[in-house]
Design an enzyme around this catalytic site. Structure first.
Site, mmCIF file in Angstrom:
data_model
loop_
_atom_site.group_PDB
_atom_site.id
_atom_site.type_symbol
_atom_site.label_atom_id
_atom_site.label_comp_id
_atom_site.label_asym_id
_atom_site.label_seq_id
_atom_site.Cartn_x
_atom_site.Cartn_y
_atom_site.Cartn_z
ATOM 1 N N SER A 160 43.157 41.537 39.782
ATOM 2 C CA SER A 160 44.574 41.178 39.769
ATOM 3 C C SER A 160 45.078 41.324 38.345
ATOM 4 C CB SER A 160 44.749 39.724 40.229
ATOM 5 O OG SER A 160 46.048 39.243 39.941
ATOM 6 N N TYR A 173 42.974 30.632 39.914
ATOM 7 C CA TYR A 173 43.039 31.990 40.476
ATOM 8 C C TYR A 173 42.739 33.024 39.398
ATOM 9 C CZ TYR A 173 44.980 36.254 42.485
ATOM 10 O OH TYR A 173 45.149 37.552 42.928
#
Length: 263
Positions: A160, A173
Site C-alpha cells: 500500500s 495498517y
C-alpha cells in the site's frame, strides 16, 4: 460490490494472449472475491494464464471463475483463509494438482479497519496482523520451497502507499504494510532465482474501507477516496511485473491517482 468494474476477458485480450511471447503461467491470487484481486484475476486470465483464485467468500469466487471460464479463461477457485497456514498450503497444493507447479503468487488479501490507537481496537489490530502480515508469510512458505527447487518463480506482494507514508488512524495498517515491503525486499536479497515484486497502490476504489468501524476514520476515508483509482490500474501493474522476462525483476511499483498528493 463497491469496486468499479474491471475490463472483462474478451477477444482482444485473447488475441493478445496468443501473440504474447511469455508462456502461460500458473498463478495464485488471494483476496480475489472483489477489488484488486478480482481485477487481477480478470486481467491475467485474459492474458492466457492459468489462475487459481482464493478468498473466504466462495459464492463470489465461484461466480467469477464461471464467468472467466465462459470467456475462455483457465480459472479455478477454492476457499482460502490466508491466516491459516495449513489452508494456504492446501490452496497451493490444489493449484499444483489442477494446473501444475505454481509460477506466481499474488499475495493480495488484506483488511483495513482504520482507527486511532487511542480507540484500543485490539481485535481489529490483530486481524490486520493475521491477514496482512501472517497471510503474506503463509503464502511465501507455501510456494517458496518449490520455486527454489525448480530454479524459478515470482512472488508479488500487494502492499500500500501506507508502506511509505503513515497517516493518523493508520498506524497499525501502515505497520503491516511496511512489514510487507520489508518481507519482499528480504526475499529479493535472499533468492537468486525467485523474483520479488512489491506493488503499493494509492487510494483505490475497493471494499477495504467498507469495514472501518471507527466513525471518524470512516468519514475521513470517504473523503480520501473521492479521487480513487479503478482496481484495474493495479491489475495492469501486476501484469506488467509478471510478464517481464525471467531475468528481469521489477522490485517495486507505486501506483497513485494523478490528482492525488499523498494518496
Amino acid at each position: 460490490m463497491s469496486s468499479m468494474p474491471a475490463t472483462p476477458v474478451g477477444p482482444f485480450q485473447e488475441a493478445n494472449a496468443m501473440s504474447h511471447p511469455n508462456p502461460s503461467k500458473v498463478i495464485l491470487i488471494t483476496g480475489a472475491s472483489s477489488g484488486i484481486g478480482e481485477a487481477t484475476a480478470r486481467r491475467l486470465a485474459g492474458l492466457g494464464h492459468r489462475i487459481l483464485i482464493g478468498a473466504r467468500r466462495t459464492e463470489r469466487l465461484q461466480a467469477l471463475a464461471e464467468e472467466l471460464r465462459a470467456a475462455g479463461g483457465q480459472v479455478d477457485h477454492r476457499a482460502l483463509d490466508v491466516a491459516d497456514a495449513a489452508d494456504f498450503q492446501a490452496f497451493a497444493d490444489h493449484a499444483a494438482e489442477r494446473f501444475g507447479p505454481v509460477d506466481v503468487l499474488v499475495n493480495n488479501a488484506g483488511v483495513m479497519p482504520l482507527s486511532p490507537l487511542s480507540a484500543g481496537k485490539l481485535d481489529e489490530w490483530n486481524r490486520m496482523i493475521d491477514v496482512n502480515l501472517r497471510g503474506v508469510l503463509h503464502g511465501i512458505a507455501a510456494v517458496l520451497p518449490g520455486m527454489e527447487a525448480r530454479g524459478r518463480g515470482h512472488v508479488v506482494n500487494v502492499a500500500s502507499i501506507g508502506a511509505h507514508v503513515v497517516v493518523p488512524t493508520g498506524a497499525v495498517y501502515c505497520a503491516t504494510k511496511y512489514a510487507v515491503w520489508a518481507i519482499g525486499e528480504g526475499l529479493r536479497q535472499e533468492s537468486r532465482v525467485v523474483r520479488a515484486t512489491t506493488v503499493s497502490p494509492g487510494v483505490v476504489e475497493t471494499e477495504l474501507a467498507d469495514h472501518i468501524s471507527d466513525p471518524a476514520a470512516r468519514a475521513a476515508m470517504t473523503e480520501f477516496r473521492r479521487i480513487a483509482l479503478n482496481a484495474d490500474a493495479i491489475a495492469r501493474a501486476i501484469a506488467y511485473a509478471i510478464e517481464q522476462p525471467d531475468d528481469v525483476d521489477v522490485n517495486e511499483i507505486i501506483v497513485r491517482p494523478l490528482a492525488g498528493t499523498g494518496a
